[in-house]
Design a protein around this motif. Structure first.
Motif, PDB file in Angstrom:
ATOM      1  N   TRP A 150      -8.027  -3.094  -4.026  1.00  0.00           N
ATOM      2  CA  TRP A 150      -8.326  -3.114  -2.605  1.00  0.00           C
ATOM      3  C   TRP A 150      -7.274  -3.944  -1.889  1.00  0.00           C
ATOM      4  N   VAL A 151      -6.620  -3.362  -0.903  1.00  0.00           N
ATOM      5  CA  VAL A 151      -5.626  -4.060  -0.080  1.00  0.00           C
ATOM      6  C   VAL A 151      -6.209  -4.139   1.327  1.00  0.00           C
ATOM      7  N   LEU A 152      -6.536  -5.351   1.781  1.00  0.00           N
ATOM      8  CA  LEU A 152      -7.376  -5.538   2.961  1.00  0.00           C
ATOM      9  C   LEU A 152      -6.725  -6.459   3.983  1.00  0.00           C
ATOM     10  N   ASP A 153      -6.642  -5.965   5.214  1.00  0.00           N
ATOM     11  CA  ASP A 153      -6.017  -6.722   6.304  1.00  0.00           C
ATOM     12  C   ASP A 153      -7.089  -7.221   7.277  1.00  0.00           C
ATOM     13  N   GLU A 154      -7.366  -8.523   7.253  1.00  0.00           N
ATOM     14  CA  GLU A 154      -8.378  -9.150   8.115  1.00  0.00           C
ATOM     15  C   GLU A 154      -9.679  -8.344   8.108  1.00  0.00           C
TER      16      GLU A 154
ATOM     17  N   TYR B  20      -6.629   1.106   0.882  1.00  0.00           N
ATOM     18  CA  TYR B  20      -6.123   0.231   1.948  1.00  0.00           C
ATOM     19  C   TYR B  20      -7.072   0.273   3.139  1.00  0.00           C
ATOM     20  N   ALA B  21      -7.424  -0.907   3.648  1.00  0.00           N
ATOM     21  CA  ALA B  21      -8.265  -0.996   4.851  1.00  0.00           C
ATOM     22  C   ALA B  21      -7.618  -1.981   5.810  1.00  0.00           C
ATOM     23  N   ALA B  22      -7.330  -1.500   7.024  1.00  0.00           N
ATOM     24  CA  ALA B  22      -6.658  -2.345   8.016  1.00  0.00           C
ATOM     25  C   ALA B  22      -7.557  -2.545   9.223  1.00  0.00           C
ATOM     26  N   HIS B  23      -6.951  -2.702  10.411  1.00  0.00           N
ATOM     27  CA  HIS B  23      -7.718  -3.022  11.606  1.00  0.00           C
ATOM     28  C   HIS B  23      -8.551  -1.843  12.099  1.00  0.00           C
ATOM     29  N   SER B  24      -8.099  -0.632  11.865  1.00  0.00           N
ATOM     30  CA  SER B  24      -8.868   0.555  12.241  1.00  0.00           C
ATOM     31  C   SER B  24      -9.948   0.817  11.197  1.00  0.00           C
TER      32      SER B  24
ATOM     33  N   ALA C 100       0.808  -1.216   0.000  1.00  0.00           N
ATOM     34  CA  ALA C 100       0.000   0.000   0.000  1.00  0.00           C
ATOM     35  C   ALA C 100       0.846   1.273   0.000  1.00  0.00           C
ATOM     36  N   GLY C 101       2.167   1.129   0.126  1.00  0.00           N
ATOM     37  CA  GLY C 101       3.051   2.290   0.087  1.00  0.00           C
ATOM     38  C   GLY C 101       3.225   2.994   1.415  1.00  0.00           C
ATOM     39  N   LEU C 102       2.836   2.346   2.520  1.00  0.00           N
ATOM     40  CA  LEU C 102       2.947   2.962   3.839  1.00  0.00           C
ATOM     41  C   LEU C 102       4.313   2.749   4.469  1.00  0.00           C
ATOM     42  N   GLN C 103       5.087   1.830   3.949  1.00  0.00           N
ATOM     43  CA  GLN C 103       6.475   1.674   4.372  1.00  0.00           C
ATOM     44  C   GLN C 103       7.257   1.107   3.198  1.00  0.00           C
ATOM     45  N   PRO C 104       8.537   1.446   3.108  1.00  0.00           N
ATOM     46  CA  PRO C 104       9.321   1.009   1.955  1.00  0.00           C
ATOM     47  C   PRO C 104       9.814  -0.421   2.133  1.00  0.00           C
ATOM     48  N   PRO C 105      10.016  -1.140   1.030  1.00  0.00           N
ATOM     49  CA  PRO C 105      10.637  -2.464   1.128  1.00  0.00           C
ATOM     50  C   PRO C 105      12.130  -2.336   1.380  1.00  0.00           C
TER      51      PRO C 105
END
Length: 207
Positions: free
Chosen positions: A138-142, A68-72, A49-54
């Protein structure tokens, strides 16, 4: 091809957790990430999602295409369901929120303050935001956390409609969503070999 991950190594707290990752997403397809808790699925999604670099490798996709949708749930407690969706629609330059309200059965809750909703209702509203982004990936975490069985099926239908419309989804979940358009990618075999922590540890701020 809409998204491509090539020779990716990712870190958590400056320490490599997964390495040698290669996969691609095409329009109309979903990829479900599997693996034991703590293996690095969330870190992988954040990196895509581009929130941290590799640490190594690359993620290629057209700009401004990922939602991007995560736990929040990302909700404003003092705004109503409708106002929350209108806020996010404005952020992404969209107009119509009716499809999002309908897809997650929010009509009866439209005027309720988000802060008064149950955990499951908040989750449905948080996921409904995806439909007002206008973004194809869509990048989805749980995403099914706090959802009952009926709501899980509601979410699966929303993903299915997104894929049929030419979108794609990268999802970390232990739930079988019954998506014929989905492939499964087990990240377990890609655990990184032990290395020293990397200088900078950029991702530490997001732990």
């Amino acid at each position: 091809m809409i998204l491509s991950v090539q020779d990716l190594t990712i870190t958590r707290g400056g320490i490599p957790v997964l390495e040698g990752l290669n996969f691609a997403l095409e329009p109309g397809r979903a990829l479900v990430l599997r693996g034991p808790n703590g293996v690095g699925k969330t870190t992988l999604l954040r990196t895509v999602a581009g929130l941290q670099p590799p640490l190594e490798g690359r993620v290629d996709c057209p700009p401004e295409t990922i939602a991007y949708a995560a736990h929040s749930d990302g909700l404003k407690a003092m705004l109503s369901v409708t106002e929350n969706l209108r806020f996010w629609a404005d952020v992404f330059g969209q107009k119509d929120i009716s499809a999002a309200i309908s897809a997650f059965d929010l009509e009866a809750l439209a005027d309720r303050m988000a802060g008064t909703l149950s955990a499951g209702q908040k989750r449905r509203l948080g996921l409904a935001r995806l439909l007002v982004t206008g973004r194809p990936i869509w990048v989805l975490d749980e995403p099914t956390v706090s959802l009952d069985t009926a709501s899980v099926q509601m979410f699966a239908e929303a993903v299915r409609a997104h894929l049929k419309g030419g979108g794609s989804a990268l999802i970390a979940t232990h739930i079988d969503l019954g998506l014929e358009e989905a492939d499964v990618f087990d990240v377990g075999p890609f655990r990184a070999k032990p290395r020293a922590a990397q200088a900078g540890a950029f991702d530490e701020g997001f732990l």
